[in-house]
Motif scaffolding. Sequence first.
Motif, PDB file in Angstrom:
ATOM      1  N   GLY A  68       0.817  -1.210   0.000  1.00  0.00           N
ATOM      2  CA  GLY A  68       0.000   0.000   0.000  1.00  0.00           C
ATOM      3  C   GLY A  68       0.846   1.254   0.000  1.00  0.00           C
ATOM      4  N   LEU A  69       1.946   1.232   0.764  1.00  0.00           N
ATOM      5  CA  LEU A  69       2.855   2.380   0.781  1.00  0.00           C
ATOM      6  C   LEU A  69       3.514   2.589  -0.578  1.00  0.00           C
ATOM      7  CD1 LEU A  69       4.536   1.900   4.260  1.00  0.00           C
ATOM      8  CD2 LEU A  69       2.918   3.685   3.593  1.00  0.00           C
ATOM      9  N   GLU A  70       3.834   1.484  -1.254  1.00  0.00           N
ATOM     10  CA  GLU A  70       4.428   1.593  -2.594  1.00  0.00           C
ATOM     11  C   GLU A  70       3.435   2.194  -3.591  1.00  0.00           C
ATOM     12  OE1 GLU A  70       5.721  -2.413  -3.292  1.00  0.00           O
ATOM     13  OE2 GLU A  70       7.552  -2.154  -2.123  1.00  0.00           O
ATOM     14  N   ILE A  71       2.174   1.818  -3.481  1.00  0.00           N
ATOM     15  CA  ILE A  71       1.141   2.382  -4.354  1.00  0.00           C
ATOM     16  C   ILE A  71       0.997   3.880  -4.094  1.00  0.00           C
ATOM     17  CG2 ILE A  71      -1.345   2.416  -4.823  1.00  0.00           C
ATOM     18  CD1 ILE A  71      -1.304  -0.631  -4.271  1.00  0.00           C
ATOM     19  N   LEU A  72       0.953   4.269  -2.826  1.00  0.00           N
ATOM     20  CA  LEU A  72       0.831   5.682  -2.486  1.00  0.00           C
ATOM     21  C   LEU A  72       2.058   6.473  -2.949  1.00  0.00           C
ATOM     22  CD1 LEU A  72      -0.760   5.513   1.062  1.00  0.00           C
ATOM     23  CD2 LEU A  72      -1.847   6.233  -1.072  1.00  0.00           C
ATOM     24  N   GLN A  73       3.234   5.888  -2.836  1.00  0.00           N
ATOM     25  CA  GLN A  73       4.441   6.564  -3.298  1.00  0.00           C
ATOM     26  C   GLN A  73       4.384   6.804  -4.802  1.00  0.00           C
ATOM     27  OE1 GLN A  73       8.129   4.364  -3.038  1.00  0.00           O
ATOM     28  NE2 GLN A  73       9.308   6.252  -2.867  1.00  0.00           N
ATOM     29  N   LYS A  74       3.939   5.800  -5.551  1.00  0.00           N
ATOM     30  CA  LYS A  74       3.815   5.953  -7.003  1.00  0.00           C
ATOM     31  C   LYS A  74       2.782   7.030  -7.337  1.00  0.00           C
ATOM     32  CE  LYS A  74       2.960   3.456 -11.312  1.00  0.00           C
ATOM     33  NZ  LYS A  74       2.967   4.698 -12.010  1.00  0.00           N
ATOM     34  N   MET A  75       1.658   7.023  -6.638  1.00  0.00           N
ATOM     35  CA  MET A  75       0.640   8.047  -6.870  1.00  0.00           C
ATOM     36  C   MET A  75       1.184   9.445  -6.576  1.00  0.00           C
ATOM     37  SD  MET A  75      -2.722   6.142  -5.299  1.00  0.00           S
ATOM     38  CE  MET A  75      -3.800   7.558  -5.534  1.00  0.00           C
ATOM     39  N   TYR A  76       1.967   9.578  -5.515  1.00  0.00           N
ATOM     40  CA  TYR A  76       2.556  10.867  -5.160  1.00  0.00           C
ATOM     41  C   TYR A  76       3.564  11.302  -6.230  1.00  0.00           C
ATOM     42  CZ  TYR A  76       4.889  14.510  -2.495  1.00  0.00           C
ATOM     43  OH  TYR A  76       5.412  15.704  -2.085  1.00  0.00           O
ATOM     44  N   ASN A  77       4.429  10.369  -6.640  1.00  0.00           N
ATOM     45  CA  ASN A  77       5.431  10.682  -7.659  1.00  0.00           C
ATOM     46  C   ASN A  77       4.791  11.038  -9.001  1.00  0.00           C
ATOM     47  OD1 ASN A  77       7.484  10.264  -5.830  1.00  0.00           O
ATOM     48  ND2 ASN A  77       7.846   8.155  -6.466  1.00  0.00           N
ATOM     49  N   ASP A  78       3.652  10.437  -9.299  1.00  0.00           N
ATOM     50  CA  ASP A  78       2.920  10.741 -10.535  1.00  0.00           C
ATOM     51  C   ASP A  78       2.029  11.971 -10.384  1.00  0.00           C
ATOM     52  OD1 ASP A  78       4.093   8.527 -11.680  1.00  0.00           O
ATOM     53  OD2 ASP A  78       2.335   7.239 -11.468  1.00  0.00           O
ATOM     54  N   ARG A  79       2.136  12.647  -9.254  1.00  0.00           N
ATOM     55  CA  ARG A  79       1.374  13.866  -8.931  1.00  0.00           C
ATOM     56  C   ARG A  79      -0.135  13.642  -8.894  1.00  0.00           C
ATOM     57  NH1 ARG A  79       4.754  18.191  -8.507  1.00  0.00           N
ATOM     58  NH2 ARG A  79       6.726  18.009  -9.559  1.00  0.00           N
ATOM     59  N   LEU A  80      -0.533  12.423  -8.538  1.00  0.00           N
ATOM     60  CA  LEU A  80      -1.949  12.144  -8.323  1.00  0.00           C
ATOM     61  C   LEU A  80      -2.370  12.524  -6.908  1.00  0.00           C
ATOM     62  CD1 LEU A  80      -2.133   8.703 -10.131  1.00  0.00           C
ATOM     63  CD2 LEU A  80      -2.885  10.922 -10.998  1.00  0.00           C
ATOM     64  N   ILE A  81      -1.374  12.648  -6.031  1.00  0.00           N
ATOM     65  CA  ILE A  81      -1.589  13.126  -4.666  1.00  0.00           C
ATOM     66  C   ILE A  81      -0.828  14.441  -4.546  1.00  0.00           C
ATOM     67  CG2 ILE A  81      -1.237  12.675  -2.219  1.00  0.00           C
ATOM     68  CD1 ILE A  81      -1.244   9.685  -2.896  1.00  0.00           C
ATOM     69  N   LEU A  82      -1.520  15.495  -4.237  1.00  0.00           N
ATOM     70  CA  LEU A  82      -0.890  16.804  -4.116  1.00  0.00           C
ATOM     71  C   LEU A  82      -0.065  16.893  -2.829  1.00  0.00           C
ATOM     72  CD1 LEU A  82      -3.921  19.026  -5.132  1.00  0.00           C
ATOM     73  CD2 LEU A  82      -1.999  18.320  -6.554  1.00  0.00           C
ATOM     74  N   PRO A  83       1.082  17.596  -2.876  1.00  0.00           N
ATOM     75  CA  PRO A  83       1.883  17.768  -1.653  1.00  0.00           C
ATOM     76  C   PRO A  83       1.083  18.392  -0.503  1.00  0.00           C
ATOM     77  CG  PRO A  83       3.126  18.466  -3.569  1.00  0.00           C
ATOM     78  CD  PRO A  83       1.722  18.178  -4.042  1.00  0.00           C
ATOM     79  N   SER A  84       0.109  19.207  -0.830  1.00  0.00           N
ATOM     80  CA  SER A  84      -0.692  19.840   0.227  1.00  0.00           C
ATOM     81  C   SER A  84      -1.588  18.835   0.960  1.00  0.00           C
ATOM     82  CB  SER A  84      -1.555  20.961  -0.358  1.00  0.00           C
ATOM     83  OG  SER A  84      -2.417  20.455  -1.350  1.00  0.00           O
ATOM     84  N   MET A  85      -1.770  17.655   0.381  1.00  0.00           N
ATOM     85  CA  MET A  85      -2.603  16.623   1.025  1.00  0.00           C
ATOM     86  C   MET A  85      -1.811  15.814   2.048  1.00  0.00           C
ATOM     87  SD  MET A  85      -4.748  15.159  -2.220  1.00  0.00           S
ATOM     88  CE  MET A  85      -5.575  13.917  -1.241  1.00  0.00           C
ATOM     89  N   VAL A  86      -0.514  15.901   1.987  1.00  0.00           N
ATOM     90  CA  VAL A  86       0.328  15.077   2.845  1.00  0.00           C
ATOM     91  C   VAL A  86       0.508  15.715   4.198  1.00  0.00           C
ATOM     92  CG1 VAL A  86       2.595  14.009   3.074  1.00  0.00           C
ATOM     93  CG2 VAL A  86       1.508  14.168   0.848  1.00  0.00           C
TER      94      VAL A  86
END
Length: 80
Positions: A62-80
């Motif tokens: 799950g952490l690897e999936i979230l990391q990929k989503m973050y790196n692909d800018r699907l998760i905004l830095p402001s959400m973290v």
Amino acid sequence: MRLNREIETGPDKSQPVVYNLKNHLFSFELIFAIDNAFPGMWVKNDKGEVVYGSVQPEVKEGLEILQKMYNDRLILPSMV
């Protein structure tokens, strides 16, 4: 005081179904739940022992999936 989490048996009566009733709409819990990972929760493992979900091997995927989503800018830095 009411608990935020309820554990009940799934349809086939073999796997627990875990709900976080507090903030499930805007979290990443479903990404972890796909692999039977439940970070931040105490759950029973295959041996029936109560273990802390955050340190179980299933959480890594799950952490690897979230990391990929973050790196692909699907998760905004402001959400973290």
